[in-house]
Design a protein around this motif. Sequence first.
Motif, PDB file in Angstrom:
ATOM      1  N   SER A 139      20.143  28.894  69.650  1.00 35.64           N
ATOM      2  CA  SER A 139      21.555  28.814  70.003  1.00 35.64           C
ATOM      3  C   SER A 139      22.360  29.510  68.913  1.00 35.64           C
ATOM      4  CB  SER A 139      21.974  27.361  70.120  1.00 35.64           C
ATOM      5  OG  SER A 139      22.093  26.820  68.832  1.00 35.64           O
ATOM      6  N   GLY A 140      23.645  29.727  69.203  1.00 34.59           N
ATOM      7  CA  GLY A 140      24.499  30.396  68.225  1.00 34.59           C
ATOM      8  C   GLY A 140      24.493  29.667  66.892  1.00 34.59           C
ATOM      9  N   GLY A 141      24.599  28.335  66.933  1.00 32.53           N
ATOM     10  CA  GLY A 141      24.641  27.539  65.712  1.00 32.53           C
ATOM     11  C   GLY A 141      23.332  27.624  64.941  1.00 32.53           C
ATOM     12  N   GLU A 142      22.217  27.650  65.678  1.00 33.61           N
ATOM     13  CA  GLU A 142      20.909  27.742  65.015  1.00 33.61           C
ATOM     14  C   GLU A 142      20.729  29.094  64.345  1.00 33.61           C
ATOM     15  OE1 GLU A 142      18.510  24.669  67.973  1.00 33.61           O
ATOM     16  OE2 GLU A 142      18.520  26.816  68.391  1.00 33.61           O
ATOM     17  N   ARG A 143      21.223  30.139  65.031  1.00 33.23           N
ATOM     18  CA  ARG A 143      21.138  31.471  64.427  1.00 33.23           C
ATOM     19  C   ARG A 143      21.945  31.508  63.132  1.00 33.23           C
ATOM     20  NH1 ARG A 143      22.445  34.634  69.077  1.00 33.23           N
ATOM     21  NH2 ARG A 143      24.113  35.517  67.831  1.00 33.23           N
ATOM     22  N   LYS A 144      23.137  30.887  63.192  1.00 33.98           N
ATOM     23  CA  LYS A 144      23.996  30.806  62.006  1.00 33.98           C
ATOM     24  C   LYS A 144      23.251  30.193  60.842  1.00 33.98           C
ATOM     25  CE  LYS A 144      27.812  32.465  61.758  1.00 33.98           C
ATOM     26  NZ  LYS A 144      28.991  32.653  62.554  1.00 33.98           N
ATOM     27  N   ALA A 165      22.124  29.994  76.308  1.00 31.49           N
ATOM     28  CA  ALA A 165      23.195  29.438  75.494  1.00 31.49           C
ATOM     29  C   ALA A 165      24.546  29.891  76.030  1.00 31.49           C
ATOM     30  CB  ALA A 165      23.030  29.893  74.053  1.00 31.49           C
ATOM     31  N   PRO A 166      25.499  28.931  76.190  1.00 28.83           N
ATOM     32  CA  PRO A 166      26.817  29.320  76.691  1.00 28.83           C
ATOM     33  C   PRO A 166      27.501  30.281  75.725  1.00 28.83           C
ATOM     34  CG  PRO A 166      26.679  26.943  76.368  1.00 28.83           C
ATOM     35  CD  PRO A 166      25.384  27.518  75.913  1.00 28.83           C
ATOM     36  N   GLY A 194      30.651  27.030  64.970  1.00 30.12           N
ATOM     37  CA  GLY A 194      29.729  26.568  65.999  1.00 30.12           C
ATOM     38  C   GLY A 194      28.896  25.375  65.567  1.00 30.12           C
ATOM     39  N   LEU A 195      29.146  24.827  64.377  1.00 30.15           N
ATOM     40  CA  LEU A 195      28.402  23.638  63.938  1.00 30.15           C
ATOM     41  C   LEU A 195      29.283  22.408  64.120  1.00 30.15           C
ATOM     42  CD1 LEU A 195      26.768  24.856  60.597  1.00 30.15           C
ATOM     43  CD2 LEU A 195      25.964  25.123  62.946  1.00 30.15           C
ATOM     44  N   ASP A 196      28.643  21.258  64.361  1.00 31.48           N
ATOM     45  CA  ASP A 196      29.450  20.035  64.467  1.00 31.48           C
ATOM     46  C   ASP A 196      29.847  19.563  63.074  1.00 31.48           C
ATOM     47  OD1 ASP A 196      27.408  18.165  63.404  1.00 31.48           O
ATOM     48  OD2 ASP A 196      26.310  18.853  65.183  1.00 31.48           O
ATOM     49  N   ALA A 197      30.767  18.611  63.022  1.00 29.65           N
ATOM     50  CA  ALA A 197      31.373  18.220  61.743  1.00 29.65           C
ATOM     51  C   ALA A 197      30.327  17.724  60.745  1.00 29.65           C
ATOM     52  CB  ALA A 197      32.432  17.146  61.982  1.00 29.65           C
ATOM     53  N   ALA A 198      29.380  16.891  61.216  1.00 33.02           N
ATOM     54  CA  ALA A 198      28.387  16.313  60.294  1.00 33.02           C
ATOM     55  C   ALA A 198      27.517  17.415  59.705  1.00 33.02           C
ATOM     56  CB  ALA A 198      27.529  15.294  61.034  1.00 33.02           C
ATOM     57  N   THR A 199      27.039  18.321  60.566  1.00 36.78           N
ATOM     58  CA  THR A 199      26.194  19.416  60.089  1.00 36.78           C
ATOM     59  C   THR A 199      26.986  20.304  59.136  1.00 36.78           C
ATOM     60  OG1 THR A 199      25.259  19.382  62.298  1.00 36.78           O
ATOM     61  CG2 THR A 199      24.560  21.154  60.860  1.00 36.78           C
ATOM     62  N   GLU A 200      28.259  20.512  59.481  1.00 39.02           N
ATOM     63  CA  GLU A 200      29.100  21.352  58.627  1.00 39.02           C
ATOM     64  C   GLU A 200      29.206  20.759  57.224  1.00 39.02           C
ATOM     65  OE1 GLU A 200      33.333  21.656  59.639  1.00 39.02           O
ATOM     66  OE2 GLU A 200      33.155  23.785  59.141  1.00 39.02           O
ATOM     67  N   ASP A 201      29.418  19.448  57.152  1.00 39.98           N
ATOM     68  CA  ASP A 201      29.506  18.792  55.850  1.00 39.98           C
ATOM     69  C   ASP A 201      28.215  18.950  55.071  1.00 39.98           C
ATOM     70  OD1 ASP A 201      32.049  18.020  56.179  1.00 39.98           O
ATOM     71  OD2 ASP A 201      31.603  15.968  56.862  1.00 39.98           O
ATOM     72  N   ALA A 258      25.585  36.646  62.593  1.00 41.84           N
ATOM     73  CA  ALA A 258      24.277  36.060  62.315  1.00 41.84           C
ATOM     74  C   ALA A 258      23.140  36.726  63.073  1.00 41.84           C
ATOM     75  CB  ALA A 258      24.294  34.563  62.619  1.00 41.84           C
ATOM     76  N   PRO A 259      22.930  38.039  62.869  1.00 38.07           N
ATOM     77  CA  PRO A 259      21.859  38.718  63.612  1.00 38.07           C
ATOM     78  C   PRO A 259      20.496  38.254  63.134  1.00 38.07           C
ATOM     79  CG  PRO A 259      22.780  40.193  61.977  1.00 38.07           C
ATOM     80  CD  PRO A 259      23.578  38.929  61.891  1.00 38.07           C
ATOM     81  N   VAL A 260      19.581  38.197  64.073  1.00 37.31           N
ATOM     82  CA  VAL A 260      18.224  37.763  63.772  1.00 37.31           C
ATOM     83  C   VAL A 260      17.286  38.800  64.369  1.00 37.31           C
ATOM     84  CG1 VAL A 260      16.525  36.054  64.453  1.00 37.31           C
ATOM     85  CG2 VAL A 260      18.739  35.298  63.601  1.00 37.31           C
ATOM     86  N   LEU A 261      16.310  39.242  63.581  1.00 38.38           N
ATOM     87  CA  LEU A 261      15.377  40.256  64.074  1.00 38.38           C
ATOM     88  C   LEU A 261      14.481  39.689  65.164  1.00 38.38           C
ATOM     89  CD1 LEU A 261      14.008  41.871  60.809  1.00 38.38           C
ATOM     90  CD2 LEU A 261      15.903  42.633  62.206  1.00 38.38           C
ATOM     91  N   ASN A 262      14.050  40.559  66.066  1.00 44.53           N
ATOM     92  CA  ASN A 262      12.971  40.168  66.964  1.00 44.53           C
ATOM     93  C   ASN A 262      11.730  40.048  66.113  1.00 44.53           C
ATOM     94  OD1 ASN A 262      14.196  40.021  69.414  1.00 44.53           O
ATOM     95  ND2 ASN A 262      13.709  42.111  70.017  1.00 44.53           N
ATOM     96  N   GLY A 263      11.185  38.856  66.024  1.00 43.06           N
ATOM     97  CA  GLY A 263      10.027  38.661  65.168  1.00 43.06           C
ATOM     98  C   GLY A 263       9.836  37.170  64.973  1.00 43.06           C
ATOM     99  N   THR A 264       9.045  36.795  63.988  1.00 42.24           N
ATOM    100  CA  THR A 264       8.863  35.363  63.767  1.00 42.24           C
ATOM    101  C   THR A 264       9.976  34.852  62.859  1.00 42.24           C
ATOM    102  OG1 THR A 264       7.534  35.683  61.814  1.00 42.24           O
ATOM    103  CG2 THR A 264       6.359  35.613  63.900  1.00 42.24           C
ATOM    104  N   ILE A 265      10.107  33.520  62.791  1.00 40.99           N
ATOM    105  CA  ILE A 265      11.059  32.917  61.864  1.00 40.99           C
ATOM    106  C   ILE A 265      10.727  33.376  60.452  1.00 40.99           C
ATOM    107  CG2 ILE A 265      11.770  30.711  60.883  1.00 40.99           C
ATOM    108  CD1 ILE A 265      12.306  29.897  63.498  1.00 40.99           C
ATOM    109  N   GLY A 266       9.419  33.412  60.142  1.00 42.72           N
ATOM    110  CA  GLY A 266       8.969  33.859  58.829  1.00 42.72           C
ATOM    111  C   GLY A 266       9.422  35.282  58.537  1.00 42.72           C
TER     112      GLY A 266
END
Lengths: 530, 573
Positions: free
Chosen positions: A444-449, B381-382, A472-479, A380-388
């Motif tokens: 966080s890792g999950g947010e990047r995902k 982040a861990p 890296g996501l919890d069960a509810a978010t995964e669903d 889940a790579p994310v560029l250095n830049g804005t979310i947009g």
Amino acid sequence: MSAFKAYFADLKRRQRTSLIVASGCAAGVSIAATALLGLSGWFLAGAALAGAAGGAVMMAFNYLLPSAAIRGLAIARTVMRYFERLSGHTAALRTLAELRPWLFERVSHAPLRLSRGETSARLVQDVAQLENALVAQSHWASALGGLIAALILTLLLSPVATLIAAAGIGALIGLSRRIAPTSTTGLPELGALKNSVHETLPFLPDIAAYRLSERFMARLSEQEAALRTAREAQARSESLPILLNLSVLAATLSLIVLTHAHAPMPVLALGLLVTTVAFEATGPLLKAIAQKRLFAEAEARVAELGDAEATQPAPRAGSVLRFGAHAYGLGPQTRLLIHGASGSGKTRLIEALIGLCPIDEVPGLTALPDLRFSLSPQDAPVLNGTIGDTLLMALSPEEIAAEKPETLTARVWAALEAAQLKPRVAAMPKGLHQWIGDGGVTLSGGERKRLSLARALLRQADVLVLDEPTEGLDAATEDAVTEAVEAHLKRSGQGLILVSHRPGPRRLCDQDLAIDPTSLRPRYVGVVQG
Amino acid sequence: MSHPRPRTPETFKDATGDTDKGRAKAVRQALKLWADAAKRQVTHVRQLEVWSVLCATGFAAGLALILQTVRAGQFPLTGLALLFLSLCLRGTLSYYNQVVSLKAARLIIENLRLSLMRKALSGRGVGASQMGRMTALFEHTEALEGYYARFVPARQATAVTPLLVTLAIAVASPLAAAIILFTLCPFVTLMALSGMATAAESRRQLAALTRLSGLFADRLRHLPLIHAFDNEAAQVEKVRRAARDVSERTLSVLRMAFTGSAILEFFAALSVALIAVYCGFALLGLLPFPVPAFLDFNRGLFGGDSFAPAFFALALAPEVYFPLRRLSAAYHEEQQAHAAAVALMALEARLETPDSVPLTLTTAPTLRFEGVSAVFADDPAPVFAPVSFSAGGGAIIALRGETGSGKSTLLRLLLGRGGDVEARGLIEIDGQPLTPAHDLSPALSWMSQHTPILPGTLADNLRLSNPQASDADVQRVIRLTGLKALVAARGLETLLDERGSGLSGGERRRIGLARALLKPAPLLLLDEPTADLDPEAEAALIAAIRSNATGRTVIMATHSEALAAIATQEVRL
């Protein structure tokens, strides 16, 4: 001619006017400087003679014109120097501003044979060295201007003096070009040292466990010493011109004095001073000659980037993916799960499918479909830049231009909502303009995902390819994510290729592709050698 | 919410106020401290500068003497000799000045870099994120060369030369010296003012350059992603904008710098012109004002009339400004060095390793992990979700998880001090909590898929872990790890190079294992010991690991099912 040479020549052509102005001014500066000191010396000597003679001679001595000329030359020199530098550097900098994106474009279409650090260093430092080389182009004009002024002014002394001055400067430039530059500029040594450090880094745990740091330091110290020796040799060859310059000047002035011991004193003063200034004016040129090798090496390294051959994409046809003994038809109904033990090459297969790695690096893969894919990679790579910035990567510039801004914004938010990231982004102080990565908010890792998933959902594609989308996501978010992906697939008519070891998203799939680690193990590859 | 068209926000703010001043001071101190490595050379350069002034004076005196003698109708032997010798000597001095200055710069850089590398090698290891920083180590240290080789000598010369030259001129013509001082004062004031303006603009330019470098590094790293989304055109456009920004900012810095130089040139030219006009009118006897005797030409100096001292003053006048010109040409180097020094100081602070207490173990230890995770210094982040497990002495623990899940990082937590990984949670070894101050390295052996080979004999390479090991011990581990065939074929004294040329991947791994076993360490850490091996080589290595695990507690990070099968317990990340 190589692609780089042609493009670079074209860029230089576009800045021709500025470069000519720079050269013209450089010549002007040398002429003014030579005339200024020569005239001053002549004026002084003439004044001394006239003053001593007194009376009519003194009255006949025109002091107004020379003293006005001295002031005028001083101002002319200053102004021309300013414009020489300004137009030279403007031309060089504007050239580079175009060269860098062009090189980046070439590099982005070719397989990266150099390390990222090396490529980046070439794009920044070596290109800056080309700037110095371009600026140095006007040094010839500067030397030439000084020479011409000196030759004309020494004629006032005698043609013999002119001949001696010309021979002196000619000899100086000739000798400087003759001096063989050192065999090394220190760059290969620096490269070797960098390599050693990089090769040492993976061994750090061994070094810590067995206290080997001194053993490794011994080798690095040796390489540092070699680098210093090389740089010192380069410094000696770069410093030689100044020694040469002053020695040849000493000989030239002595010859003029010896041949003109009975000449009128004011013109002798003029002759000696203009010759001195003309020698000074060759200084930058001699230095540039000594650095020629440095410039050439930088240009060669940059050219290597510019001349990189673009990769030929693997042939694609139809909509069938052939792997091992099986053929998988990909279409809107596809729900394909790729599974296999960890390390068996699932990610590699996906990369080959999308065209990010050569097809022959994945054993068993024989045919690629001609479809458009949208990927959410495992890391889940994310560029250095804005979310947009990160999200809009998914759209082509044409698509962005075609959409109304409001529609585009709505689409972006919808994708974020599907990826369960809308509340988080909405809560950020700058929303879609929030800078992430270096110097901004860290996700966080999950947010990047989830951001990576949102980006994948935005792209118009035939098949969506998700590599461990819910790790890296919890069960509810995964669903929630799984349901949103299902809805997205129905709505968009996209197929799905999934890699996941979690049961949640796996239920989306009805077909599977197994990678058997024993039969498809990559060919045995030893330790990288020489 | 506004439309999210891509744009580049100004995240780089110009640091202002006291902190900025404090930092600038710290940077100056650091630059001075580093220069200690070449103290002798720096002093040497200072002396050379003074000698160089003497030569310039000799040249001017030689010219004046020549002209005076020629005017009297004699052959100017003394003047000619003086001129010739002064010029040749000056050439030699300038040559040595440049060579010694560069040597000083190289010594300083070498010393600094070796000390940073030594620190990096003494830590627990550098994560992937720090690899990039090690590249920066080279860029930043190399950026100091111009500063120490050109700016510092020019600054030293500026402190001495103008005054010495003015003094020499004052001996011949006090009024000419006064003219120089008169032009020097406004010049220095103006330069200082323009220097301040340039410094601010320079910082912005360096920030733009850093941004461009960062953009290149980031986009090159993400090229696969950019390809996957066919986004090359948009990224090239972004690079184009950043590159233009750098060019325009550099231009505005240069415009200021050139204005500064133009001022310099103007005053240099003005002083020459003023001296020429003053001397000329004085020699003509047309000065509109009377010159007091103590300010008039020193006629006795060259044993003639006023002409020779006047000419001497004129010929020497440009020398006053010469070091100032050098300084302004090297100004950019100083700005670069300051930026580089800031980065190097940060790196130095990061690599600083605390003093540690060695922890020795005699028997296979029990382990307990309680909610253990790891964080990197630059990322809150861990690296992995908290891990808990406990294991008895002699256990074989397989650490499982996807690539990038943090297995190696977990192993590195046990390696000891330093580095930029930090442990969260509780690790207990034989019931004793492990703190950052503990150094566990005396008690552990390490083997990874990268077995370092140092130039030397095979025996030497095996003994790296334990130089005191007896021959019998070496023979024992050779037998245990199946290296017998290699030793029989090539002998223990066979020379290896650092690439391990001539060794197969399997042989190299066996050397790593033999090395690990040779050290009587009760804790054995294995990081992907069988990665990239073909099935036969892997099976042989697994057998060797299994038969040698007795008496040790083993943790192994692995993807291999076959290797994991010999574990007594499994931990998933």
